[in-house]
Design a protein around this motif. Sequence first.
Motif, PDB file in Angstrom:
ATOM      1  N   LEU A 410       0.726  -1.016   0.040  1.00 15.41           N
ATOM      2  CA  LEU A 410      -0.125   0.033   0.064  1.00 15.41           C
ATOM      3  C   LEU A 410       0.807   1.363  -0.104  1.00 15.41           C
ATOM      4  N   TYR A 411       2.055   1.129   0.564  1.00 10.96           N
ATOM      5  CA  TYR A 411       2.784   2.537   0.873  1.00 10.96           C
ATOM      6  C   TYR A 411       3.345   2.838  -0.744  1.00 10.96           C
ATOM      7  N   ASN A 412       3.803   1.735  -1.525  1.00 10.58           N
ATOM      8  CA  ASN A 412       4.369   2.016  -2.719  1.00 10.58           C
ATOM      9  C   ASN A 412       3.321   2.301  -3.598  1.00 10.58           C
ATOM     10  N   ILE A 432     -12.191  11.253  -2.003  1.00  8.52           N
ATOM     11  CA  ILE A 432     -13.162  10.627  -1.081  1.00  8.52           C
ATOM     12  C   ILE A 432     -12.848   9.398  -1.075  1.00  8.52           C
ATOM     13  N   ILE A 433     -13.022   8.671   0.198  1.00  8.08           N
ATOM     14  CA  ILE A 433     -12.826   7.219   0.414  1.00  8.08           C
ATOM     15  C   ILE A 433     -13.963   7.198   1.620  1.00  8.08           C
ATOM     16  N   ASP A 434     -14.985   6.498   1.133  1.00  4.03           N
ATOM     17  CA  ASP A 434     -16.215   6.247   2.128  1.00  4.03           C
ATOM     18  C   ASP A 434     -16.218   4.794   2.569  1.00  4.03           C
ATOM     19  N   ALA A 435     -16.485   4.710   3.853  1.00  3.94           N
ATOM     20  CA  ALA A 435     -16.846   3.213   4.527  1.00  3.94           C
ATOM     21  C   ALA A 435     -15.539   2.439   4.750  1.00  3.94           C
ATOM     22  N   LEU A 436     -14.508   3.139   5.191  1.00  8.11           N
ATOM     23  CA  LEU A 436     -13.297   2.531   5.032  1.00  8.11           C
ATOM     24  C   LEU A 436     -13.349   1.317   5.931  1.00  8.11           C
ATOM     25  N   ASP A 437     -14.223   1.362   7.252  1.00  8.19           N
ATOM     26  CA  ASP A 437     -14.290   0.227   7.840  1.00  8.19           C
ATOM     27  C   ASP A 437     -14.830  -1.061   7.360  1.00  8.19           C
ATOM     28  N   GLU A 438     -15.373  -0.900   6.065  1.00  7.07           N
ATOM     29  CA  GLU A 438     -16.016  -2.110   5.156  1.00  7.07           C
ATOM     30  C   GLU A 438     -14.797  -2.769   4.573  1.00  7.07           C
ATOM     31  N   CYS A 439     -13.534  -2.520   4.675  1.00  7.55           N
ATOM     32  CA  CYS A 439     -12.475  -3.320   4.097  1.00  7.55           C
ATOM     33  C   CYS A 439     -11.944  -4.213   4.931  1.00  7.55           C
ATOM     34  N   VAL A 440     -11.517  -5.587   4.286  1.00  5.87           N
ATOM     35  CA  VAL A 440     -10.871  -6.295   5.233  1.00  5.87           C
ATOM     36  C   VAL A 440      -9.321  -5.664   5.409  1.00  5.87           C
ATOM     37  N   ASP A 441      -9.015  -5.612   6.748  1.00  2.00           N
ATOM     38  CA  ASP A 441      -8.026  -5.159   7.261  1.00  2.00           C
ATOM     39  C   ASP A 441      -7.313  -5.898   8.253  1.00  2.00           C
ATOM     40  N   GLU A 442      -6.428  -6.531   8.228  1.00  2.00           N
ATOM     41  CA  GLU A 442      -5.834  -7.419   9.534  1.00  2.00           C
ATOM     42  C   GLU A 442      -4.865  -6.598  10.448  1.00  2.00           C
ATOM     43  N   ASP A 443      -4.422  -5.173  10.025  1.00  2.00           N
ATOM     44  CA  ASP A 443      -3.711  -4.437  10.863  1.00  2.00           C
ATOM     45  C   ASP A 443      -4.621  -3.856  12.089  1.00  2.00           C
ATOM     46  N   ALA A 447      -4.305  -0.033   7.801  1.00  2.00           N
ATOM     47  CA  ALA A 447      -3.258  -0.257   6.993  1.00  2.00           C
ATOM     48  C   ALA A 447      -3.247   0.962   6.274  1.00  2.00           C
ATOM     49  N   ILE A 448      -4.420   1.371   5.497  1.00  2.00           N
ATOM     50  CA  ILE A 448      -4.451   2.559   4.676  1.00  2.00           C
ATOM     51  C   ILE A 448      -4.160   3.882   5.494  1.00  2.00           C
ATOM     52  N   LEU A 449      -4.557   3.972   6.526  1.00  2.00           N
ATOM     53  CA  LEU A 449      -4.328   5.216   7.391  1.00  2.00           C
ATOM     54  C   LEU A 449      -2.751   5.324   7.814  1.00  2.00           C
ATOM     55  N   SER A 450      -2.276   4.343   8.072  1.00  2.00           N
ATOM     56  CA  SER A 450      -0.887   4.201   8.420  1.00  2.00           C
ATOM     57  C   SER A 450       0.082   4.745   7.281  1.00  2.00           C
ATOM     58  N   GLN A 475      -9.874   4.067  14.638  1.00  2.00           N
ATOM     59  CA  GLN A 475      -9.535   5.099  15.609  1.00  2.00           C
ATOM     60  C   GLN A 475      -8.149   4.937  15.935  1.00  2.00           C
ATOM     61  N   SER A 476      -7.492   3.822  16.098  1.00  2.00           N
ATOM     62  CA  SER A 476      -5.949   3.779  16.149  1.00  2.00           C
ATOM     63  C   SER A 476      -5.368   4.506  15.131  1.00  2.00           C
ATOM     64  N   GLY A 477      -5.838   4.410  13.980  1.00  2.00           N
ATOM     65  CA  GLY A 477      -5.083   4.773  12.744  1.00  2.00           C
ATOM     66  C   GLY A 477      -5.241   6.414  12.802  1.00  2.00           C
ATOM     67  N   PHE A 478      -6.214   6.936  13.064  1.00  2.00           N
ATOM     68  CA  PHE A 478      -6.428   8.130  13.218  1.00  2.00           C
ATOM     69  C   PHE A 478      -5.624   8.834  14.572  1.00  2.00           C
ATOM     70  N   ARG A 479      -5.116   8.041  15.237  1.00  2.00           N
ATOM     71  CA  ARG A 479      -4.671   8.360  16.488  1.00  2.00           C
ATOM     72  C   ARG A 479      -3.088   8.645  16.259  1.00  2.00           C
ATOM     73  N   LEU A 480      -2.646   7.781  15.263  1.00  2.00           N
ATOM     74  CA  LEU A 480      -0.958   7.746  15.013  1.00  2.00           C
ATOM     75  C   LEU A 480      -0.340   9.295  14.847  1.00  2.00           C
ATOM     76  N   GLY A 481       0.757   9.045  15.459  1.00  2.00           N
ATOM     77  CA  GLY A 481       1.369  10.471  15.810  1.00  2.00           C
ATOM     78  C   GLY A 481       1.631  11.357  14.446  1.00  2.00           C
ATOM     79  N   LEU A 482       1.600  10.537  13.309  1.00  2.00           N
ATOM     80  CA  LEU A 482       1.854  11.233  12.064  1.00  2.00           C
ATOM     81  C   LEU A 482       0.594  12.098  11.398  1.00  2.00           C
ATOM     82  N   LEU A 483      -0.481  11.220  11.730  1.00  2.67           N
ATOM     83  CA  LEU A 483      -1.988  11.675  11.077  1.00  2.67           C
ATOM     84  C   LEU A 483      -2.642  12.493  12.095  1.00  2.67           C
ATOM     85  N   ARG A 484      -2.569  12.095  13.263  1.00  2.00           N
ATOM     86  CA  ARG A 484      -3.586  12.955  14.124  1.00  2.00           C
ATOM     87  C   ARG A 484      -3.520  14.502  14.169  1.00  2.00           C
ATOM     88  N   PRO A 485      -2.341  15.313  13.984  1.00  2.66           N
ATOM     89  CA  PRO A 485      -2.306  16.364  13.869  1.00  2.66           C
ATOM     90  C   PRO A 485      -2.805  17.158  12.339  1.00  2.66           C
TER      91      PRO A 485
END
Length: 816
Positions: A410-412, A432-443, A447-450, A475-485
Amino acid sequence: MSGILRKRPLSSGGTQTAPSSSKKQRFIDATKALLDIAKESTDIFPPLKSCLGGINALIKHYEQYNDVRDQLNDLIPWVEKLLVTLAKVNPDDDYDEVERRSQLAKSLEDIGTRSLSLSEKGKVARVLDKAQDSGEVTKLIEKLRQAILVYQVSQQQSIYNQVAQLNSSFDVLLKLHEKSPVDKKIESVRARLDRFRVEGNAARNADEFRRQKFLFETLEGVKDRLRLLTERSGTDQHAGKEIDAIAVSDLADDLRDAILDYQFSQQKAIYNQNCTLIDAAESLVLNSCRRAQAAEFRHGDRRGCLKGTRDTVLDDIESWSKDYTVSPVYWLNGLAGTGKSTIAQTIAERLFADGRLGASFFCSRDFEDRRDLRHIFPTLAVQLAYGYPEYRSILIPLLRSNPGIVHESLYNQLETLIARPLSSSKISTVVIIDALDECVDEDPQSAILSVMGRLVEEIPNVKFLITGRPEPRIQSGFRLGLLRPLTDIFVLHEVEPSVINTDIRLFLEHGLRELAKGQGIEQDDWPTDEHLDLLCERAAGLFVYAVATLKFLGHSFNPPNEQLDTIMKAPGSTAHEGKANLQLGATLDSLYLSCFQTTFNRTSAEDDENVRLVIGAVVLAMNPLPPSAIATLVKLGKQRVMNLLRLTQSLLKLSEDPDSPVLPFHKSFPDFITNPLRCPDKRFHISPGTGHLKLALNCLKLINDSLEQNLLSLPNYALNSGVEDLEARVDSYTSIALCYACRHWHNHLTEVREDITVIVPPLQHFLQKRFLAWLEVLSVIGATRDAIVALENLIPWIQEVCSDPIHYILDAHLYP
């Protein structure tokens, strides 16, 4: 030879057929109307009379041609409206109107002269020549319609100018409604009017004239309403101020929507034009890029917010989208059913109309490609490439040099497909990315927010609107130090309850009145305030409850007013939907349960089992299936399945087309029906483990019974690309159900954890007898990669659930 020509239908310019009695009568009526209009225009506008006289003389010689008759029938309303406009407007009071009529007269004179010339030619022309000339006749009639359209748009342009100059009126209204919810709406409309400019008519084509015409007709009514409100606001009578605030709000909504509709249509034409300018080589590169289908906001049956609702959040997002000095990321956070996707759809429509939407991806757990995180960035990149030539010129070389980027991390993907081209092209846009919670994500931290947190600052002047439930990983993704501010957050379920209830009440009242009108219910007092109050209380802030209620009433066997009384009397559910402060009896679950219990109140155990089978196939399918495929997979007759689906269509998205996929009405429905705490009635509760087991068994049985070596009778050693009729062979020798079974048997199998003994024999038979035939089918339907995924999933599952996996796989005697 000439005799033969006269008897044949002619296609070079027109089709000569004997008109049906109804069509002939329409033509006779149109001809008579044309003569009447010509007579009426004698004193109003003589050039129109001369032109229509020429047209009328002309069509007598070409009336046997369908296209001529159709064009004339279409022309009459335009001429009638023109006559009304000419009679209503006094040119003595408007210098511009004198000029407009002068231009119209020149066009009409030219058309009249050409009509008489063709008419004289038609008197003596042979049939073949007349057939060719009929095309010229239809062009001439179309030219008359275009001349009328140009005049009307030019005449209505003045209406726009008057509206655009009414800033003083807006100032009066703003002062009166200062610091009220209306003032932001007025300011927004003023800003949109300031940005909106209609260019001169000289460069406009026919489609643009039509768009302007519809816009100006709306603006004419808005202008009069605005002046009336301004005059009333200037008096000292403030008793009606509250009522006026509603009227001002409605006027602002109508004005905004009129401009948005015009701009949306205009931007769509621009986008389509851009697509036609892409050369074949570039188009091939983009089309070969792996991406999700129907993920863009313009696909599917998604609807935006009802006019007058969700103003607070919509205004907040619009303000954020225009201000590049604030956070580049916006998280619209809300519980299930609070209307996140509807808001995202509305914002997408508005941004697209403004020319500021770069791309959109509406995630969905119902579709395999739209719940796969790896499809998001490639899909967004392709949309951006079609919309922005400067972006495309950078992306295409990157894809050519590294076509495998769509399979990389995803990073690349974000860095290569999105960040680098956007940064280099210096585009200002919104994604716009809608309903991100509906994707399969094991992280654990999305992973997208990271990856966005690491790269979003490298993309100046680009904003990202993301919607999703407040699940732990989001919630954890949006709390990441780089993304939160870098993120603004709007929490939908924390909006003032009175504001949400007002919106829900407006939505319910509008929907119920539409239902009453559609079904002929003549009750002026329906719905009552009591109905609306109780429904709003039960909705408890969930818009989806209101939508589900209207859907249930619309598909009920009883009249809506009677069925609504039944809902009002229904006891509440003790279920909870993830929101601790919801009152008992005020949940969506009680409505869902009521739908089932009302529909299947007197059914047998066998009927209940069939309901669970069919609904289970809908909610547990990896990709939505049409009724015919569901019937095959659950081993019921197609008509039986259709009947059961129709009985529950208030909970589903069901088309009359039996080949269209069936989907849950809302993502909250599968959550309800598969949770025994939320669906306590065992007659309807679907156990995911049991449901997946039955689907896995039926998929494997279908494969074992249907597949054989060289199922499609392909030539020996032929490559797929060398078989010209490959697609036709796939359609002939396979079915939707069989293709689904081949692609997804392993998805259902690996969800089974108990009672696996029943699945082992058909699995053994498949692996030993049908494996190669299965690979062949996957190859011809373009799903070879699914074989790798299936084996990657199957091996650890066997190791987990089988005490002796080798014995289970190799013992062929367990399957006859």
